[in-house]
Design an enzyme around this catalytic site. Structure first.
Site, PDB file in Angstrom:
ATOM      1  N   LYS A  44       6.054   2.637  -0.002  1.00 17.95           N
ATOM      2  CA  LYS A  44       7.165   3.481   0.391  1.00 17.95           C
ATOM      3  C   LYS A  44       7.197   3.707   1.906  1.00 17.95           C
ATOM      4  CE  LYS A  44       6.018   6.229  -3.649  1.00 17.95           C
ATOM      5  NZ  LYS A  44       5.489   7.560  -4.035  1.00 17.95           N
ATOM      6  N   ASP A 102       5.160  -0.267   7.677  1.00 17.67           N
ATOM      7  CA  ASP A 102       4.927   0.903   8.525  1.00 17.67           C
ATOM      8  C   ASP A 102       3.752   0.700   9.473  1.00 17.67           C
ATOM      9  OD1 ASP A 102       3.131   0.911   6.403  1.00 17.67           O
ATOM     10  OD2 ASP A 102       3.432   3.000   5.853  1.00 17.67           O
ATOM     11  N   ASP A 105      -3.294  -2.395   9.021  1.00 15.68           N
ATOM     12  CA  ASP A 105      -4.640  -1.837   9.111  1.00 15.68           C
ATOM     13  C   ASP A 105      -5.636  -2.996   8.929  1.00 15.68           C
ATOM     14  OD1 ASP A 105      -6.161   0.802   9.066  1.00 15.68           O
ATOM     15  OD2 ASP A 105      -6.798   0.004   7.146  1.00 15.68           O
ATOM     16  N   LYS A 133      -3.100  -1.150  13.969  1.00 15.02           N
ATOM     17  CA  LYS A 133      -4.456  -0.738  14.368  1.00 15.02           C
ATOM     18  C   LYS A 133      -5.327  -1.990  14.411  1.00 15.02           C
ATOM     19  CE  LYS A 133      -4.645   2.825  11.150  1.00 15.02           C
ATOM     20  NZ  LYS A 133      -5.145   4.072  10.511  1.00 15.02           N
ATOM     21  N   PHE A 154      -6.160   8.037  11.618  1.00 13.66           N
ATOM     22  CA  PHE A 154      -5.235   8.100  10.488  1.00 13.66           C
ATOM     23  C   PHE A 154      -3.999   8.891  10.909  1.00 13.66           C
ATOM     24  CE2 PHE A 154      -3.405   9.201   6.451  1.00 13.66           C
ATOM     25  CZ  PHE A 154      -3.581   8.026   5.742  1.00 13.66           C
ATOM     26  N   ASP A 161       2.260   8.506   4.922  1.00  5.83           N
ATOM     27  CA  ASP A 161       1.802   9.675   4.177  1.00  5.83           C
ATOM     28  C   ASP A 161       0.294   9.856   4.210  1.00  5.83           C
ATOM     29  OD1 ASP A 161       1.230   7.369   2.477  1.00  5.83           O
ATOM     30  OD2 ASP A 161       0.750   8.838   0.937  1.00  5.83           O
TER      31      ASP A 161
HETATM   32  P1  IMP Z   1      -3.637  -3.075   5.169  1.00  7.14           P
HETATM   33  O1  IMP Z   1      -3.377  -3.977   4.002  1.00  7.14           O
HETATM   34  O2  IMP Z   1      -5.078  -2.618   5.206  1.00  7.14           O
HETATM   35  O3  IMP Z   1      -3.183  -3.638   6.477  1.00  7.14           O
HETATM   36  O4  IMP Z   1      -2.916  -1.740   4.805  1.00  7.14           O
HETATM   37  C1  IMP Z   1      -1.744  -1.288   5.291  1.00  7.14           C
HETATM   38  C2  IMP Z   1      -1.354  -0.075   4.469  1.00  7.14           C
HETATM   39  O5  IMP Z   1      -2.367   0.925   4.502  1.00  7.14           O
HETATM   40  C3  IMP Z   1      -0.126   0.567   5.042  1.00  7.14           C
HETATM   41  O6  IMP Z   1       1.051   0.056   4.455  1.00  7.14           O
HETATM   42  C4  IMP Z   1      -0.333   2.027   4.698  1.00  7.14           C
HETATM   43  O7  IMP Z   1       0.186   2.297   3.426  1.00  7.14           O
HETATM   44  C5  IMP Z   1      -1.809   2.221   4.654  1.00  7.14           C
HETATM   45  N1  IMP Z   1      -2.320   2.836   5.908  1.00  7.14           N
HETATM   46  C6  IMP Z   1      -3.165   2.281   6.785  1.00  7.14           C
HETATM   47  N2  IMP Z   1      -3.426   3.101   7.824  1.00  7.14           N
HETATM   48  C7  IMP Z   1      -2.695   4.230   7.589  1.00  7.14           C
HETATM   49  C8  IMP Z   1      -2.532   5.465   8.321  1.00  7.14           C
HETATM   50  O8  IMP Z   1      -3.087   5.713   9.403  1.00  7.14           O
HETATM   51  N3  IMP Z   1      -1.691   6.372   7.765  1.00  7.14           N
HETATM   52  C9  IMP Z   1      -1.041   6.160   6.586  1.00  7.14           C
HETATM   53  N4  IMP Z   1      -1.159   5.025   5.881  1.00  7.14           N
HETATM   54  C10 IMP Z   1      -1.993   4.062   6.364  1.00  7.14           C
HETATM   55 MG    MG Z   2       2.216   1.097   3.101  1.00  2.82          MG
END
Ligand code: IMP
Ligand code: MG
Length: 182
Positions: A44, A102, A105, A133, A154, A161
């Protein structure tokens, strides 16, 4: 300001500047294409950024959404992703897909989805993220368009969220540490 917020990392004015810069770049890069542009929001967290991009990209396009969740405890990244809402289209061969996220990570979500959509036959797959990040990467991944790189903190707001809260805040912010121990 919301009482759970420690500080604002990116205010509304800066978000607007980011949206305008990225939308201009996307408009420029996609205007000569002959395939159909599809903005594909990842639910979302992307919805607010998506809605802003939609009103700033000066081209015709369609929109769609997907939803993914990680198996089990998402903080212990098993690396396994589960598509809980798939794209409702059979033939992707005439689509230039731009995945809207959004935040990046570990990089797992977008590298997995990029590969998935390419294998389904999309004409092209690129990615746009509001936040990145880079220090958190577990798989090698570079978004095509990045709003802003941030340190390993975070963040919430503008769609993002913590436990489904704070998505409505108009800025990107860091929470007070006591919020996590509630
Ligand atoms: P990745 O697959 O680890 O790159 O994850 C990305 C997802 O992790 C994003 O779409 C977010 O839902 C969540 N996420 C990662 N860091 C944050 C943060 O600082 N705040 C909120 N959601 C985060
Ligand atoms: Mg997400």
């Amino acid at each position: 300001m919301n009482q759970d917020i420690k500080s604002i990392l990116i205010d509304e004015k800066e978000i607007q500047q980011i949206v305008e810069r990225i939308s201009k770049q996307i408009t420029e890069d996609y205007k000569e294409r002959e395939s159909n542009l599809l903005l594909l929001g990842i639910l979302k967290g992307s919805v607010v950024f998506m809605a802003d991009l939609m009103r700033n990209i000066d081209l015709p396009f369609e929109i769609d959404f997907m939803k993914v969740s990680s198996y089990g405890n998402s903080s212990k990244s098993s690396g396994k992703l589960n598509i809980t809402l798939d794209i409702k289209r059979e033939d992707l061969s005439n689509l230039d897909i731009l995945i809207v996220e959004d935040i990046v990570d570990s990089g797992r979500t977008l590298s997995y989805l990029t590969e998935y959509l390419k294998q389904k036959g999309a004409h092209s797959v690129n990615t746009v993220t509001l936040l990145d990040k880079p220090s958190r990467r577990e798989v090698q991944f570079t978004p095509t368009y990045t709003g802003k790189q941030i340190p390993d903190e975070f963040v919430v707001g503008y769609g993002l969220d913590y436990a489904e809260k704070y998505r409505y805040l108009p800025y990107v912010a860091i929470l007070k540490s006591e919020v996590y121990s509630k």
